[in-house]
Write a protein that holds these residues in place. Structure first.
Motif, mmCIF file in Angstrom:
data_model
loop_
_atom_site.group_PDB
_atom_site.id
_atom_site.type_symbol
_atom_site.label_atom_id
_atom_site.label_comp_id
_atom_site.label_asym_id
_atom_site.label_seq_id
_atom_site.Cartn_x
_atom_site.Cartn_y
_atom_site.Cartn_z
ATOM 1 N N GLN A 108 0.790 -1.221 0.000
ATOM 2 C CA GLN A 108 0.000 0.000 0.000
ATOM 3 C C GLN A 108 0.827 1.278 0.000
ATOM 4 O O GLN A 108 0.590 2.180 -0.794
ATOM 5 C CB GLN A 108 -0.911 0.012 1.238
ATOM 6 N N VAL A 109 1.799 1.371 0.877
ATOM 7 C CA VAL A 109 2.463 2.655 1.119
ATOM 8 C C VAL A 109 3.309 3.092 -0.065
ATOM 9 O O VAL A 109 3.461 4.295 -0.318
ATOM 10 C CB VAL A 109 3.300 2.580 2.421
ATOM 11 N N HIS A 110 3.856 2.137 -0.812
ATOM 12 C CA HIS A 110 4.679 2.506 -1.971
ATOM 13 C C HIS A 110 3.904 3.389 -2.950
ATOM 14 O O HIS A 110 4.445 4.360 -3.485
ATOM 15 C CB HIS A 110 5.173 1.241 -2.676
ATOM 16 N N ALA A 111 2.641 3.083 -3.164
ATOM 17 C CA ALA A 111 1.821 3.896 -4.078
ATOM 18 C C ALA A 111 1.675 5.313 -3.544
ATOM 19 O O ALA A 111 1.704 6.284 -4.321
ATOM 20 C CB ALA A 111 0.444 3.248 -4.263
ATOM 21 N N TRP A 112 1.529 5.449 -2.228
ATOM 22 C CA TRP A 112 1.418 6.783 -1.638
ATOM 23 C C TRP A 112 2.720 7.567 -1.807
ATOM 24 O O TRP A 112 2.708 8.755 -2.142
ATOM 25 C CB TRP A 112 1.085 6.680 -0.156
ATOM 26 N N ILE A 113 3.845 6.882 -1.575
ATOM 27 C CA ILE A 113 5.152 7.539 -1.688
ATOM 28 C C ILE A 113 5.377 8.023 -3.120
ATOM 29 O O ILE A 113 5.839 9.152 -3.352
ATOM 30 C CB ILE A 113 6.271 6.570 -1.259
ATOM 31 N N CYS A 114 5.049 7.183 -4.076
ATOM 32 C CA CYS A 114 5.233 7.571 -5.486
ATOM 33 C C CYS A 114 4.362 8.771 -5.842
ATOM 34 O O CYS A 114 4.807 9.692 -6.555
ATOM 35 C CB CYS A 114 4.929 6.393 -6.402
ATOM 36 N N GLU A 115 3.130 8.786 -5.376
ATOM 37 C CA GLU A 115 2.236 9.917 -5.653
ATOM 38 C C GLU A 115 2.795 11.194 -5.023
ATOM 39 O O GLU A 115 2.763 12.272 -5.655
ATOM 40 C CB GLU A 115 0.840 9.621 -5.112
ATOM 41 N N PHE A 116 3.295 11.097 -3.800
ATOM 42 C CA PHE A 116 3.866 12.274 -3.134
ATOM 43 C C PHE A 116 5.069 12.800 -3.915
ATOM 44 O O PHE A 116 5.225 14.022 -4.096
ATOM 45 C CB PHE A 116 4.277 11.905 -1.706
ATOM 46 N N MET A 117 5.910 11.915 -4.412
ATOM 47 C CA MET A 117 7.105 12.343 -5.148
ATOM 48 C C MET A 117 6.736 12.968 -6.488
ATOM 49 O O MET A 117 7.441 13.863 -6.973
ATOM 50 C CB MET A 117 8.046 11.156 -5.332
ATOM 51 N N GLN A 118 5.654 12.529 -7.095
ATOM 52 C CA GLN A 118 5.191 13.165 -8.329
ATOM 53 C C GLN A 118 4.709 14.590 -8.065
ATOM 54 O O GLN A 118 4.887 15.478 -8.896
ATOM 55 C CB GLN A 118 4.076 12.326 -8.957
ATOM 56 N N LEU A 119 4.113 14.803 -6.897
ATOM 57 C CA LEU A 119 3.653 16.148 -6.529
ATOM 58 C C LEU A 119 4.810 17.064 -6.153
ATOM 59 O O LEU A 119 4.719 18.282 -6.305
ATOM 60 C CB LEU A 119 2.672 16.051 -5.350
ATOM 61 N N HIS A 120 5.911 16.471 -5.662
ATOM 62 C CA HIS A 120 7.059 17.257 -5.175
ATOM 63 C C HIS A 120 8.335 16.705 -5.802
ATOM 64 O O HIS A 120 9.062 15.932 -5.186
ATOM 65 C CB HIS A 120 7.120 17.211 -3.652
ATOM 66 N N PRO A 121 8.632 17.087 -7.032
ATOM 67 C CA PRO A 121 9.736 16.483 -7.784
ATOM 68 C C PRO A 121 11.126 16.752 -7.214
ATOM 69 O O PRO A 121 12.086 16.084 -7.610
ATOM 70 C CB PRO A 121 9.579 17.090 -9.185
ATOM 71 N N LYS A 122 11.261 17.717 -6.299
ATOM 72 C CA LYS A 122 12.571 18.009 -5.725
ATOM 73 C C LYS A 122 12.864 17.193 -4.456
ATOM 74 O O LYS A 122 13.940 17.282 -3.891
ATOM 75 C CB LYS A 122 12.683 19.503 -5.405
ATOM 76 N N VAL A 123 11.884 16.422 -4.040
ATOM 77 C CA VAL A 123 12.058 15.596 -2.838
ATOM 78 C C VAL A 123 12.656 14.245 -3.223
ATOM 79 O O VAL A 123 12.250 13.630 -4.198
ATOM 80 C CB VAL A 123 10.712 15.395 -2.108
ATOM 81 N N ARG A 124 13.643 13.786 -2.436
ATOM 82 C CA ARG A 124 14.222 12.449 -2.590
ATOM 83 C C ARG A 124 13.850 11.641 -1.342
ATOM 84 O O ARG A 124 13.890 12.163 -0.235
ATOM 85 C CB ARG A 124 15.737 12.524 -2.726
ATOM 86 N N ILE A 125 13.513 10.376 -1.522
ATOM 87 C CA ILE A 125 13.094 9.544 -0.397
ATOM 88 C C ILE A 125 13.912 8.259 -0.371
ATOM 89 O O ILE A 125 14.067 7.584 -1.394
ATOM 90 C CB ILE A 125 11.586 9.220 -0.452
ATOM 91 N N GLU A 126 14.440 7.960 0.798
ATOM 92 C CA GLU A 126 15.204 6.735 1.035
ATOM 93 C C GLU A 126 14.379 5.854 1.973
ATOM 94 O O GLU A 126 14.071 6.260 3.088
ATOM 95 C CB GLU A 126 16.548 7.100 1.664
ATOM 96 N N VAL A 127 14.019 4.660 1.522
ATOM 97 C CA VAL A 127 13.127 3.776 2.288
ATOM 98 C C VAL A 127 13.934 2.662 2.944
ATOM 99 O O VAL A 127 14.756 2.012 2.300
ATOM 100 C CB VAL A 127 12.041 3.174 1.382
ATOM 101 N N ALA A 128 13.685 2.461 4.237
ATOM 102 C CA ALA A 128 14.311 1.370 4.988
ATOM 103 C C ALA A 128 13.214 0.484 5.567
ATOM 104 O O ALA A 128 12.212 0.989 6.079
ATOM 105 C CB ALA A 128 15.193 1.920 6.113
#
Length: 299
Positions: A108-128
């Protein structure tokens, strides 16, 4: 009137709030020596001892109590106002260290993270895929989703939602061995579950009922648990959102439908609430909105 260093005042306020110079140094990403010097300098400027501190003691003096009681509401408001201004002035950018249980992230959460990054293209996210609050602190995680309510004082939790659980098994397995009629009969059947599970907890009559389980197959992946149940290896207890597709397709059948499995809370965890960067707060709020909009599939 004497002019005081605002940075030193803020460090004093936060040290008292967290109850430790070392924890405050970790949150602010400065050395403990820097924290100690800053506090000593502030005490020298004020001409008053603010905190009794040594390796075994951290306690406000009477003068320290007076300054803290006056400063804390002002500095809390200042932190909030600055955060709002930064949100308004700048595009969100920079890296966010995010943690989440692996199966929950993938499902579930991966889809949310991808949508957030599309809205904010300057944000980088590292997932652990990390679980413990100690990992959260030592790995400097900015935002995490956890199954357990954290106890560390420098971590702040918000309940995200409560996941509903269903119990199910493959039709072939039930035809071979029968179907349990109540939770107490589960010990007579093969079960599949998380390797850390020793109890399945049910709600009823205002009191939790704990049923001991000894899994035939113990795993550390909810997805693998569902797949193993589909293959007919036993009865599983998994989140509703994961197991519902297999039930719709006839691969699994719900059992003990009239027994209520105790829901599992999920928490959003951040470091100290007044020091959250705008990008982290935005992701936190975004995940809360997404979880609320998708609530039906979880409960």
């Amino acid at each position: 009137m004497k002019s005081l260093d605002l940075n030193s005042l803020h460090r004093f306020y936060l040290a008292v709030k967290l109850g430790s110079l070392a924890k405050t140094a970790s949150v602010l990403k400065v050395s403990p020596a820097t924290m100690s010097r800053s506090l000593t300098q502030l005490e020298d400027e004020l001409g008053s001892k603010l905190i009794h501190r040594n390796s075994k003691q951290f306690r406000l003096t009477a003068e320290g109590e007076r300054y803290y009681s006056k400063l804390s509401p002002l500095l809390e408001q200042l932190d909030e106002d600055l955060a709002v201004l930064q949100d308004e002035e700048y595009d969100l950018s920079g890296k966010i260290r995010f943690s989440c249980p692996e199966t929950l992230y993938i499902s579930q959460v991966h889809a949310w993270i991808c949508e957030f990054m599309q809205l904010h293209p300057k944000v980088r996210i590292e997932v652990a895929f990390t679980y413990s609050e100690q990992d959260h602190i030592s790995s400097r995680i900015d935002l995490g989703i956890t199954l357990n309510s954290p106890q560390a004082p420098e971590l702040v939790q918000r309940k995200l939602l409560e996941k509903s659980y269903w119990i199910a098994a493959a039709p072939d397995y039930l035809s071979r061995v029968g179907t349990p009629q109540n939770a107490g009969e589960l010990a007579q059947f093969d079960t599949i579950g998380m390797d850390s599970e020793e109890l399945w907890i049910f709600e009823g009559a205002g009191k939790d009922r704990k049923v001991a389980v000894q899994h035939r197959l113990a795993l550390h992946s909810l997805r693998a648990i569902v797949d193993s149940a589909i293959l007919g290896l036993g009865i599983c207890r998994t989140p509703k959102n994961l197991i519902a597709p297999a039930i719709r397709e006839g691969k699994l059948v719900r059992v003990l439908e009239y027994e209520t499995v105790k829901p599992q809370p999920l928490y959003l965890v951040t470091t100290h609430r007044k020091l959250i960067p705008a990008r982290v707060r935005s992701l936190r709020d975004f995940i809360q909105r997404k979880a609320k909009s998708d609530l039906r599939q979880w409960t």
